[in-house]
Design a protein around this motif. Structure first.
Motif, PDB file in Angstrom:
ATOM      1  N   CYS A   6       0.828  -1.223   0.000  1.00  0.00           N
ATOM      2  CA  CYS A   6       0.000   0.000   0.000  1.00  0.00           C
ATOM      3  C   CYS A   6       0.852   1.259   0.000  1.00  0.00           C
ATOM      4  O   CYS A   6       0.531   2.239  -0.672  1.00  0.00           O
ATOM      5  N   HIS A   7       1.943   1.259   0.750  1.00  0.00           N
ATOM      6  CA  HIS A   7       2.787   2.450   0.886  1.00  0.00           C
ATOM      7  C   HIS A   7       3.589   2.781  -0.361  1.00  0.00           C
ATOM      8  O   HIS A   7       4.188   3.852  -0.431  1.00  0.00           O
ATOM      9  N   THR A   8       3.602   1.909  -1.355  1.00  0.00           N
ATOM     10  CA  THR A   8       4.314   2.225  -2.597  1.00  0.00           C
ATOM     11  C   THR A   8       3.555   3.281  -3.387  1.00  0.00           C
ATOM     12  O   THR A   8       4.119   3.930  -4.260  1.00  0.00           O
ATOM     13  N   ASN A   9       2.252   3.446  -3.087  1.00  0.00           N
ATOM     14  CA  ASN A   9       1.385   4.394  -3.806  1.00  0.00           C
ATOM     15  C   ASN A   9       1.417   4.179  -5.313  1.00  0.00           C
ATOM     16  O   ASN A   9       1.256   5.105  -6.095  1.00  0.00           O
ATOM     17  N   ASP A  10       1.650   2.940  -5.725  1.00  0.00           N
ATOM     18  CA  ASP A  10       1.635   2.573  -7.143  1.00  0.00           C
ATOM     19  C   ASP A  10       0.222   2.802  -7.677  1.00  0.00           C
ATOM     20  O   ASP A  10      -0.753   2.299  -7.119  1.00  0.00           O
ATOM     21  N   GLU A  11       0.108   3.573  -8.733  1.00  0.00           N
ATOM     22  CA  GLU A  11      -1.211   3.890  -9.297  1.00  0.00           C
ATOM     23  C   GLU A  11      -1.899   2.685  -9.925  1.00  0.00           C
ATOM     24  O   GLU A  11      -3.096   2.723 -10.185  1.00  0.00           O
ATOM     25  N   HIS A  12      -1.140   1.619 -10.174  1.00  0.00           N
ATOM     26  CA  HIS A  12      -1.709   0.451 -10.841  1.00  0.00           C
ATOM     27  C   HIS A  12      -2.151  -0.641  -9.857  1.00  0.00           C
ATOM     28  O   HIS A  12      -2.532  -1.725 -10.276  1.00  0.00           O
ATOM     29  N   LEU A  13      -2.098  -0.355  -8.548  1.00  0.00           N
ATOM     30  CA  LEU A  13      -2.587  -1.328  -7.568  1.00  0.00           C
ATOM     31  C   LEU A  13      -4.099  -1.466  -7.735  1.00  0.00           C
ATOM     32  O   LEU A  13      -4.795  -0.470  -7.936  1.00  0.00           O
ATOM     33  N   ILE A  14      -4.579  -2.684  -7.636  1.00  0.00           N
ATOM     34  CA  ILE A  14      -6.018  -2.930  -7.717  1.00  0.00           C
ATOM     35  C   ILE A  14      -6.443  -3.560  -6.401  1.00  0.00           C
ATOM     36  O   ILE A  14      -5.916  -4.600  -5.996  1.00  0.00           O
ATOM     37  N   TYR A  15      -7.381  -2.934  -5.710  1.00  0.00           N
ATOM     38  CA  TYR A  15      -7.893  -3.464  -4.450  1.00  0.00           C
ATOM     39  C   TYR A  15      -9.089  -4.350  -4.762  1.00  0.00           C
ATOM     40  O   TYR A  15     -10.015  -3.944  -5.464  1.00  0.00           O
ATOM     41  N   LEU A  16      -9.054  -5.572  -4.243  1.00  0.00           N
ATOM     42  CA  LEU A  16     -10.072  -6.572  -4.550  1.00  0.00           C
ATOM     43  C   LEU A  16     -10.664  -7.157  -3.278  1.00  0.00           C
ATOM     44  O   LEU A  16     -10.026  -7.154  -2.226  1.00  0.00           O
ATOM     45  N   LYS A  17     -11.867  -7.699  -3.426  1.00  0.00           N
ATOM     46  CA  LYS A  17     -12.447  -8.505  -2.352  1.00  0.00           C
ATOM     47  C   LYS A  17     -11.958  -9.931  -2.592  1.00  0.00           C
ATOM     48  O   LYS A  17     -11.779 -10.335  -3.740  1.00  0.00           O
ATOM     49  N   PRO A  18     -11.736 -10.708  -1.526  1.00  0.00           N
ATOM     50  CA  PRO A  18     -11.205 -12.060  -1.706  1.00  0.00           C
ATOM     51  C   PRO A  18     -12.026 -12.920  -2.673  1.00  0.00           C
ATOM     52  O   PRO A  18     -11.473 -13.737  -3.398  1.00  0.00           O
ATOM     53  N   GLU A  19     -13.330 -12.720  -2.714  1.00  0.00           N
ATOM     54  CA  GLU A  19     -14.165 -13.538  -3.601  1.00  0.00           C
ATOM     55  C   GLU A  19     -14.021 -13.155  -5.079  1.00  0.00           C
ATOM     56  O   GLU A  19     -14.514 -13.858  -5.950  1.00  0.00           O
ATOM     57  N   GLU A  20     -13.326 -12.071  -5.371  1.00  0.00           N
ATOM     58  CA  GLU A  20     -13.145 -11.634  -6.752  1.00  0.00           C
ATOM     59  C   GLU A  20     -12.014 -12.352  -7.482  1.00  0.00           C
ATOM     60  O   GLU A  20     -11.822 -12.158  -8.666  1.00  0.00           O
ATOM     61  N   ILE A  21     -11.243 -13.170  -6.758  1.00  0.00           N
ATOM     62  CA  ILE A  21     -10.150 -13.899  -7.391  1.00  0.00           C
ATOM     63  C   ILE A  21     -10.194 -15.366  -6.999  1.00  0.00           C
ATOM     64  O   ILE A  21     -10.669 -15.720  -5.927  1.00  0.00           O
ATOM     65  N   ASN A  22      -9.713 -16.220  -7.900  1.00  0.00           N
ATOM     66  CA  ASN A  22      -9.677 -17.649  -7.636  1.00  0.00           C
ATOM     67  C   ASN A  22      -8.254 -18.025  -7.247  1.00  0.00           C
ATOM     68  O   ASN A  22      -7.415 -18.304  -8.098  1.00  0.00           O
ATOM     69  N   LEU A  23      -7.994 -18.033  -5.945  1.00  0.00           N
ATOM     70  CA  LEU A  23      -6.645 -18.294  -5.458  1.00  0.00           C
ATOM     71  C   LEU A  23      -6.240 -19.753  -5.609  1.00  0.00           C
ATOM     72  O   LEU A  23      -5.063 -20.068  -5.619  1.00  0.00           O
ATOM     73  N   ALA A  24      -7.218 -20.650  -5.744  1.00  0.00           N
ATOM     74  CA  ALA A  24      -6.908 -22.070  -5.884  1.00  0.00           C
ATOM     75  C   ALA A  24      -6.088 -22.330  -7.137  1.00  0.00           C
ATOM     76  O   ALA A  24      -5.303 -23.275  -7.192  1.00  0.00           O
ATOM     77  N   LYS A  25      -6.253 -21.495  -8.156  1.00  0.00           N
ATOM     78  CA  LYS A  25      -5.529 -21.686  -9.411  1.00  0.00           C
ATOM     79  C   LYS A  25      -4.179 -20.980  -9.409  1.00  0.00           C
ATOM     80  O   LYS A  25      -3.454 -21.030 -10.384  1.00  0.00           O
TER      81      LYS A  25
END
Length: 188
Positions: free
Chosen positions: A115-134
């Motif tokens: 978060c502290h990098t202030n990178d403009e390309h960071l995308i904040y997601l809810k855990p259900e928005e990604i399939n971590l199993a893959k």
């Protein structure tokens, strides 16, 4: 030699990172109150361009609506909540019982670093928005995110795979594209 009963020994209460919710866009107000009480807290922030009175303005705003992390003891947090009724624990269900979400220190440290990098390309997601199993567990070597561990996955709506730093049951950050030669696969 004098012995002391173990019941008389004062035990120090552990300090944890608690994931909390603050409805009605009062996150920054609660952060200010916590700062005044010298209670460590963290609000993920990002820059956003908004139109204010007909002019475009770049503002530093909370990246995730209503989310704050508080680093303190349970009793200290309960005491603070007595005066701040709109601060609520985030919970998840285990066998039908609600459990407070406590974030491990190492996960929180990595989340804050990203978060502290202030990178403009960071995308904040809810855990259900990604399939971590893959995904594949990886570590970034070099650059602004050196040493950050996450899961290499495809993020919906994005062309390339990204490294995602996850806080279980709460939030995730997808890091901007990382060069494949900077990624090391972590084997367990």
């Amino acid at each position: 030699m004098t012995t002391v009963s173990s019941s008389l020994i004062e035990r120090e209460e552990p300090i944890h990172w608690y994931a909390m919710s603050v409805p009605y866009n009062r996150v920054l107000k609660v952060k200010k109150l916590l700062d005044e009480k010298q209670i460590e807290c963290f609000v993920p922030m990002r820059y956003e361009v908004r139109t204010v009175r007909g002019r475009k303005v770049r503002l530093y705003v909370p990246a995730v609506s209503n989310l704050i992390f508080v680093h303190t003891t349970d009793s200290c947090l309960k005491l603070f909540k007595q005066t701040t009724s709109f601060l609520q624990y985030l919970v998840y269900k285990v066998d039908g019982v609600s459990q407070k979400i406590i974030v491990p220190d190492d996960q929180m440290e990595q989340f804050i670093r990203v978060c502290h990098t202030n990178d403009e390309h960071l995308i904040y997601l809810k855990p259900e928005e990604i399939n971590l199993a893959k995904g594949t567990r990886v570590r970034i070597l070099g650059g602004a995110f050196n040493g950050v561990e996450g899961i290499f996955v495809k993020v919906k709506g994005k062309r390339n795979r990204r490294v995602v730093v996850l806080i279980d049951h709460v939030s995730a950050i997808a890091i901007s594209e990382v060069s494949p030669d900077l990624i090391e696969i972590i084997h367990f």
